[in-house]
Motif scaffolding. Structure first.
Motif, PDB file in Angstrom:
ATOM      1  N   GLY A 259       0.526  -3.253  16.508  1.00 31.64           N
ATOM      2  CA  GLY A 259       1.727  -2.798  17.215  1.00 31.64           C
ATOM      3  C   GLY A 259       2.938  -2.825  16.315  1.00 31.64           C
ATOM      4  O   GLY A 259       2.894  -2.379  15.165  1.00 31.64           O
ATOM      5  N   ARG A 260       4.030  -3.418  16.826  1.00 36.74           N
ATOM      6  CA  ARG A 260       5.286  -3.387  16.069  1.00 36.74           C
ATOM      7  C   ARG A 260       5.377  -4.484  15.011  1.00 36.74           C
ATOM      8  O   ARG A 260       6.361  -4.560  14.277  1.00 36.74           O
ATOM      9  CB  ARG A 260       6.458  -3.498  17.044  1.00 36.74           C
ATOM     10  N   SER A 261       4.331  -5.337  14.923  1.00 38.51           N
ATOM     11  CA  SER A 261       4.430  -6.401  13.913  1.00 38.51           C
ATOM     12  C   SER A 261       4.227  -5.842  12.490  1.00 38.51           C
ATOM     13  O   SER A 261       4.557  -6.500  11.510  1.00 38.51           O
ATOM     14  CB  SER A 261       3.439  -7.528  14.199  1.00 38.51           C
ATOM     15  N   ALA A 262       3.663  -4.628  12.393  1.00 33.45           N
ATOM     16  CA  ALA A 262       3.546  -3.992  11.071  1.00 33.45           C
ATOM     17  C   ALA A 262       4.606  -2.900  10.960  1.00 33.45           C
ATOM     18  O   ALA A 262       5.013  -2.325  11.963  1.00 33.45           O
ATOM     19  CB  ALA A 262       2.176  -3.367  10.908  1.00 33.45           C
ATOM     20  N   LYS A 263       5.030  -2.626   9.727  1.00 33.83           N
ATOM     21  CA  LYS A 263       6.004  -1.557   9.544  1.00 33.83           C
ATOM     22  C   LYS A 263       5.281  -0.201   9.620  1.00 33.83           C
ATOM     23  O   LYS A 263       5.628   0.662  10.396  1.00 33.83           O
ATOM     24  CB  LYS A 263       6.679  -1.730   8.180  1.00 33.83           C
ATOM     25  N   ASN A 264       4.243  -0.057   8.808  1.00 36.35           N
ATOM     26  CA  ASN A 264       3.430   1.160   8.825  1.00 36.35           C
ATOM     27  C   ASN A 264       1.954   0.816   8.658  1.00 36.35           C
ATOM     28  O   ASN A 264       1.608  -0.093   7.893  1.00 36.35           O
ATOM     29  CB  ASN A 264       3.848   2.097   7.684  1.00 36.35           C
ATOM     30  N   VAL A 265       1.111   1.542   9.361  1.00 38.63           N
ATOM     31  CA  VAL A 265      -0.345   1.413   9.177  1.00 38.63           C
ATOM     32  C   VAL A 265      -0.825   2.811   8.807  1.00 38.63           C
ATOM     33  O   VAL A 265      -0.674   3.749   9.588  1.00 38.63           O
ATOM     34  CB  VAL A 265      -1.036   0.946  10.484  1.00 38.63           C
ATOM     35  N   VAL A 266      -1.348   2.965   7.593  1.00 37.00           N
ATOM     36  CA  VAL A 266      -1.709   4.308   7.133  1.00 37.00           C
ATOM     37  C   VAL A 266      -3.172   4.374   6.695  1.00 37.00           C
ATOM     38  O   VAL A 266      -3.778   3.362   6.335  1.00 37.00           O
ATOM     39  CB  VAL A 266      -0.809   4.782   5.947  1.00 37.00           C
ATOM     40  N   GLY A 267      -3.710   5.584   6.732  1.00 36.17           N
ATOM     41  CA  GLY A 267      -5.086   5.799   6.288  1.00 36.17           C
ATOM     42  C   GLY A 267      -5.167   7.002   5.370  1.00 36.17           C
ATOM     43  O   GLY A 267      -4.570   8.046   5.638  1.00 36.17           O
ATOM     44  N   TYR A 268      -5.851   6.843   4.261  1.00 34.47           N
ATOM     45  CA  TYR A 268      -6.103   7.938   3.324  1.00 34.47           C
ATOM     46  C   TYR A 268      -7.363   7.586   2.554  1.00 34.47           C
ATOM     47  O   TYR A 268      -7.915   6.498   2.746  1.00 34.47           O
ATOM     48  CB  TYR A 268      -4.913   8.140   2.363  1.00 34.47           C
ATOM     49  N   GLY A 269      -7.826   8.500   1.717  1.00 34.48           N
ATOM     50  CA  GLY A 269      -8.955   8.114   0.882  1.00 34.48           C
ATOM     51  C   GLY A 269      -9.900   9.229   0.524  1.00 34.48           C
ATOM     52  O   GLY A 269      -9.608  10.408   0.709  1.00 34.48           O
ATOM     53  N   HIS A 270     -11.033   8.775   0.009  1.00 36.84           N
ATOM     54  CA  HIS A 270     -12.038   9.677  -0.545  1.00 36.84           C
ATOM     55  C   HIS A 270     -13.032   9.994   0.568  1.00 36.84           C
ATOM     56  O   HIS A 270     -14.117   9.404   0.626  1.00 36.84           O
ATOM     57  CB  HIS A 270     -12.714   9.014  -1.741  1.00 36.84           C
ATOM     58  N   LEU A 271     -12.634  10.889   1.456  1.00 32.94           N
ATOM     59  CA  LEU A 271     -13.452  11.148   2.640  1.00 32.94           C
ATOM     60  C   LEU A 271     -14.859  11.603   2.259  1.00 32.94           C
ATOM     61  O   LEU A 271     -15.841  11.211   2.882  1.00 32.94           O
ATOM     62  CB  LEU A 271     -12.781  12.188   3.537  1.00 32.94           C
ATOM     63  N   GLY A 272     -14.928  12.424   1.210  1.00 31.10           N
ATOM     64  CA  GLY A 272     -16.233  12.924   0.765  1.00 31.10           C
ATOM     65  C   GLY A 272     -17.179  11.797   0.361  1.00 31.10           C
ATOM     66  O   GLY A 272     -18.399  11.985   0.320  1.00 31.10           O
ATOM     67  N   ASP A 273     -16.641  10.620   0.038  1.00 26.56           N
ATOM     68  CA  ASP A 273     -17.490   9.472  -0.348  1.00 26.56           C
ATOM     69  C   ASP A 273     -17.585   8.446   0.774  1.00 26.56           C
ATOM     70  O   ASP A 273     -18.114   7.336   0.564  1.00 26.56           O
ATOM     71  CB  ASP A 273     -16.905   8.742  -1.583  1.00 26.56           C
ATOM     72  N   GLY A 274     -17.015   8.741   1.938  1.00 23.47           N
ATOM     73  CA  GLY A 274     -17.031   7.770   3.046  1.00 23.47           C
ATOM     74  C   GLY A 274     -16.170   6.551   2.755  1.00 23.47           C
ATOM     75  O   GLY A 274     -16.457   5.448   3.209  1.00 23.47           O
ATOM     76  N   ASN A 275     -15.082   6.749   2.011  1.00 32.42           N
ATOM     77  CA  ASN A 275     -14.245   5.631   1.555  1.00 32.42           C
ATOM     78  C   ASN A 275     -12.815   5.756   2.106  1.00 32.42           C
ATOM     79  O   ASN A 275     -12.094   6.679   1.776  1.00 32.42           O
ATOM     80  CB  ASN A 275     -14.237   5.637   0.029  1.00 32.42           C
ATOM     81  N   LEU A 276     -12.475   4.801   2.974  1.00 37.78           N
ATOM     82  CA  LEU A 276     -11.139   4.773   3.587  1.00 37.78           C
ATOM     83  C   LEU A 276     -10.245   3.754   2.882  1.00 37.78           C
ATOM     84  O   LEU A 276     -10.669   2.627   2.618  1.00 37.78           O
ATOM     85  CB  LEU A 276     -11.274   4.350   5.063  1.00 37.78           C
ATOM     86  N   HIS A 277      -8.992   4.140   2.604  1.00 35.43           N
ATOM     87  CA  HIS A 277      -7.995   3.157   2.178  1.00 35.43           C
ATOM     88  C   HIS A 277      -7.072   2.910   3.359  1.00 35.43           C
ATOM     89  O   HIS A 277      -6.265   3.769   3.723  1.00 35.43           O
ATOM     90  CB  HIS A 277      -7.209   3.662   0.966  1.00 35.43           C
ATOM     91  N   LEU A 278      -7.249   1.753   3.965  1.00 41.36           N
ATOM     92  CA  LEU A 278      -6.398   1.348   5.082  1.00 41.36           C
ATOM     93  C   LEU A 278      -5.306   0.456   4.506  1.00 41.36           C
ATOM     94  O   LEU A 278      -5.605  -0.556   3.862  1.00 41.36           O
ATOM     95  CB  LEU A 278      -7.232   0.561   6.107  1.00 41.36           C
ATOM     96  N   ASN A 279      -4.060   0.852   4.671  1.00 41.52           N
ATOM     97  CA  ASN A 279      -2.949   0.058   4.122  1.00 41.52           C
ATOM     98  C   ASN A 279      -1.944  -0.247   5.213  1.00 41.52           C
ATOM     99  O   ASN A 279      -1.623   0.620   6.040  1.00 41.52           O
ATOM    100  CB  ASN A 279      -2.245   0.830   3.000  1.00 41.52           C
ATOM    101  N   ILE A 280      -1.455  -1.479   5.176  1.00 44.78           N
ATOM    102  CA  ILE A 280      -0.484  -1.921   6.183  1.00 44.78           C
ATOM    103  C   ILE A 280       0.731  -2.428   5.421  1.00 44.78           C
ATOM    104  O   ILE A 280       0.592  -3.208   4.472  1.00 44.78           O
ATOM    105  CB  ILE A 280      -1.110  -3.045   7.035  1.00 44.78           C
ATOM    106  N   THR A 281       1.916  -1.980   5.829  1.00 41.09           N
ATOM    107  CA  THR A 281       3.115  -2.491   5.146  1.00 41.09           C
ATOM    108  C   THR A 281       3.968  -3.318   6.103  1.00 41.09           C
ATOM    109  O   THR A 281       3.911  -3.134   7.323  1.00 41.09           O
ATOM    110  CB  THR A 281       3.982  -1.352   4.555  1.00 41.09           C
ATOM    111  N   ALA A 282       4.736  -4.232   5.503  1.00 40.65           N
ATOM    112  CA  ALA A 282       5.692  -5.056   6.258  1.00 40.65           C
ATOM    113  C   ALA A 282       6.882  -5.286   5.337  1.00 40.65           C
ATOM    114  O   ALA A 282       6.748  -5.185   4.115  1.00 40.65           O
ATOM    115  CB  ALA A 282       5.052  -6.374   6.641  1.00 40.65           C
ATOM    116  N   GLU A 283       8.044  -5.615   5.928  1.00 43.35           N
ATOM    117  CA  GLU A 283       9.241  -5.829   5.091  1.00 43.35           C
ATOM    118  C   GLU A 283       8.967  -6.862   4.002  1.00 43.35           C
ATOM    119  O   GLU A 283       9.398  -6.728   2.873  1.00 43.35           O
ATOM    120  CB  GLU A 283      10.434  -6.264   5.941  1.00 43.35           C
ATOM    121  N   SER A 284       8.219  -7.940   4.399  1.00 40.53           N
ATOM    122  CA  SER A 284       7.846  -8.942   3.399  1.00 40.53           C
ATOM    123  C   SER A 284       6.526  -9.570   3.842  1.00 40.53           C
ATOM    124  O   SER A 284       6.076  -9.338   4.966  1.00 40.53           O
ATOM    125  CB  SER A 284       8.932 -10.019   3.294  1.00 40.53           C
ATOM    126  N   TYR A 285       5.932 -10.354   2.938  1.00 43.31           N
ATOM    127  CA  TYR A 285       4.650 -10.980   3.266  1.00 43.31           C
ATOM    128  C   TYR A 285       4.815 -11.959   4.426  1.00 43.31           C
ATOM    129  O   TYR A 285       5.737 -12.777   4.433  1.00 43.31           O
ATOM    130  CB  TYR A 285       4.109 -11.722   2.032  1.00 43.31           C
TER     131      TYR A 285
END
Ligand code: FAD
Ligand code: MLT
Ligand code: ZN
Length: 475
Positions: free
Chosen positions: A377-403
């Motif tokens: 929900g709102r505890s993360a700044k952004n949750v994004v998905g990208y990657g090498h779809l042809g290889d079945g490989n997802l890069h799931l990345n989550i950002t926050a203002e700080s750790y």
């Protein structure tokens, strides 16, 4: 027993350290770094998320020097952290404490290239992009490509079994690497630098070092099979209405483009927002929830363009794709690739990055992003998905203002449990390094981990090579 300052344990320790430095200076005069300022950048990883406190970096130029260093370190029980371009994303490339950094930065010589077989032999510290430039002049290319190409070393690529943007076409390094030279923990050099396509003489030992992340030996040279440089390269950058359409576009393009398909990458709209916002890149295709990048590489531009155009017509008329652009010239191709390749960089400008690199059955790939987004929900700044779809490989990345530890607790082990439920891998291409080693059991049975520990104990009985990495700490 004589008493006095000389026998104070700290002094003895100091004296030994000075002797160590003097010994290393004898092995490689002028290439022993002890300056704390100079050491700073080699103690911290690319993401600036883990930091060690090594007081010593060594820059050998030859395999013999690596052997001498390891023989000495083995004798003296000194821990060693092999380091290439320091672009690794799992905290494997920097020391945890004060391990000696053994850098391949000066091991950058091309040893040979055979134009008939396409086999390149080079030292481990050659930069990937430089190798590609060298090969392009001869009508060849490297079989792998990644966003970090300007800094990463081929030895680091092999040590992590890096995947990247060309794997769909040329396969993994487990197939293209034909031979390796490796220095073992005790300093002995293992010459398996074969340049043969076929070699069934016993066990294929090089495979043990591919993806071993510096824990089993130091790779000093690589023999690798390089493909011919394609005469025609085309790129299509397309927008899709849903992830289901991204998948259908993939099956359609694989069927219609066949052997000329060389990359199929995807990114969601959040990724696009971030590259636009933080890197000021602008995309000619906008307003879609998903984008795909399709590359073709072949030997005949008319043949390839005809195939691509037929595919695009089919994709547009059947509503798989709602918008798109095509590039055939180098400048536009580079510009479109940068929208995908520079997502990693854009994310670092967005805040602290929690990075996941997952293999999944391709149909489930984006569900993990949707579920993670809903969970955080709102505890993360952004949750994004990208990657090498042809290889079945997802890069799931989550950002926050700080750790934030609480956010980490919300992500892990949730992401790993989710992945294990669908028999996925918690590390598709980045390795386990320092950050993921404790989670290996989500993707490997305990018998496999036990066997890995036995290999480690056999090859590095004193545990001096990249300790605290890859294998769970109980080992
Ligand atoms: P380092 O980061 O220096 O080291 C990585 C690991 O290998 C460490 O455990 C280290 O100890 C070990 N090691 C290094 N050299 C040796 C050696 N000679 N012998 C033994 N062990 C060694 N990865 C992908 O798989 N696909 C991608 O598409 C991709 N894209 C990236 C894009 C960006 C912008 C960035 C920053 C990283 C990306 N990566 C990607 C991750 C990273 O670039 C790769 O893991 C790369 O192969 C690491 O190479 P390096 O030389 O930087 O190794
Ligand atoms: C990529 O595919 O861009 C790389 O693996 C880097 C990343 O995961 O961000
Ligand atoms: Zn990747």
């Amino acid at each position: 027993k004589p008493k006095g300052k000389w026998f104070c344990p700290r002094c003895v320790q100091e004296r030994k350290k000075k002797n160590d430095v003097a010994c290393f200076e004898r092995i490689m005069p002028g290439r022993v770094v002890t300056d704390p300022e100079e050491l700073k950048q080699f103690n911290v990883d690319w993401l600036k998320s883990v930091r060690g406190c090594s007081k010593l970096m060594l820059k050998p130029q030859t395999t013999a020097e690596v052997s001498d260093v390891l023989r000495y370190c083995y004798e003296r029980n000194l821990a060693v952290n092999p380091q290439g371009g320091n672009t690794g994303l799992v905290g494997g490339s920097v020391p945890v404490f004060d391990e000696i950094i053994l850098s391949t930065v000066l091991m950058n010589q091309i040893i040979s290239f055979d134009k008939v077989s396409g086999i390149l032999v080079c030292q481990a510290g050659c930069i990937l992009e430089k190798l590609n430039e060298y090969l392009e002049e001869q009508g060849f290319i490297m079989p792998l490509d990644l966003g970090a190409k300007g800094s990463c070393h081929i030895g680091g690529n092999v040590a992590t079994n890096a995947g990247g943007l060309r794997l769909l076409r040329y396969g993994s390094l487990r197939g293209t690497v034909l031979g390796l030279e490796v220095v073992l923990a005790d300093g002995s050099a293992l010459d398996c630098l074969a340049s043969l396509r076929k070699d069934n003489t016993g066990y294929d030992l090089k495979q043990l070092f591919i993806g071993s992340e510096g824990t089993l030996g130091v790779i000093t040279a690589v023999s690798i099979l390089c493909p011919q440089k394609p005469k025609a390269v085309n790129l299509a950058f397309l927008g899709c209405q849903s992830f289901a359409k991204v998948l259908e576009t993939f099956t359609t393009c694989r069927a219609m483009l066949g052997e000329i398909l060389s990359a199929y990458e995807f990114m969601d709209e959040k990724c696009m927002e971030l590259v636009e916002k933080h890197l000021k890149l602008s995309s000619p295709v906008t307003g879609s929830p998903f984008y795909v990048l399709i590359e073709t590489s072949g030997s005949s531009s008319t043949h390839d363009e005809e195939k691509l155009n037929n595919f695009l017509e089919q994709a547009m008329t059947s509503g798989l794709v709602i918008d798109g652009t095509v590039a055939t010239d180098d400048k536009k191709i580079k510009m479109l690739w940068s929208l995908r390749e520079r997502i990693t960089e854009a994310l670092t400008h967005d805040g602290y990055v929690y990075k996941y690199d997952i293999s999944l059955p391709v149909g489930k790939l984006y569900d993990l992003v949707t579920d993670t987004r809903a969970r955080l929900g709102r505890s993360a700044k952004n949750v994004v998905g990208y990657g090498h779809l042809g290889d079945g490989n997802l890069h799931l990345n989550i950002t926050a203002e700080s750790y934030r530890h609480s956010l980490l607790d919300a992500i892990e082990p949730f992401v790993y449990e989710w992945t294990a439920r669908y028999n996925g891998s918690i590390s598709a291409e980045h390795g386990l390094g320092f950050k993921k080693k404790q989670f290996i059991q989500y993707s490997k049975p305990s018998e496999a981990v036990f066997l890995m520990q036995r290999f480690k104990a056999m090859l590095d009985p004193k545990g001096i090579l990249n300790p605290y990495k890859t294998l769970p700490s109980s080992s």
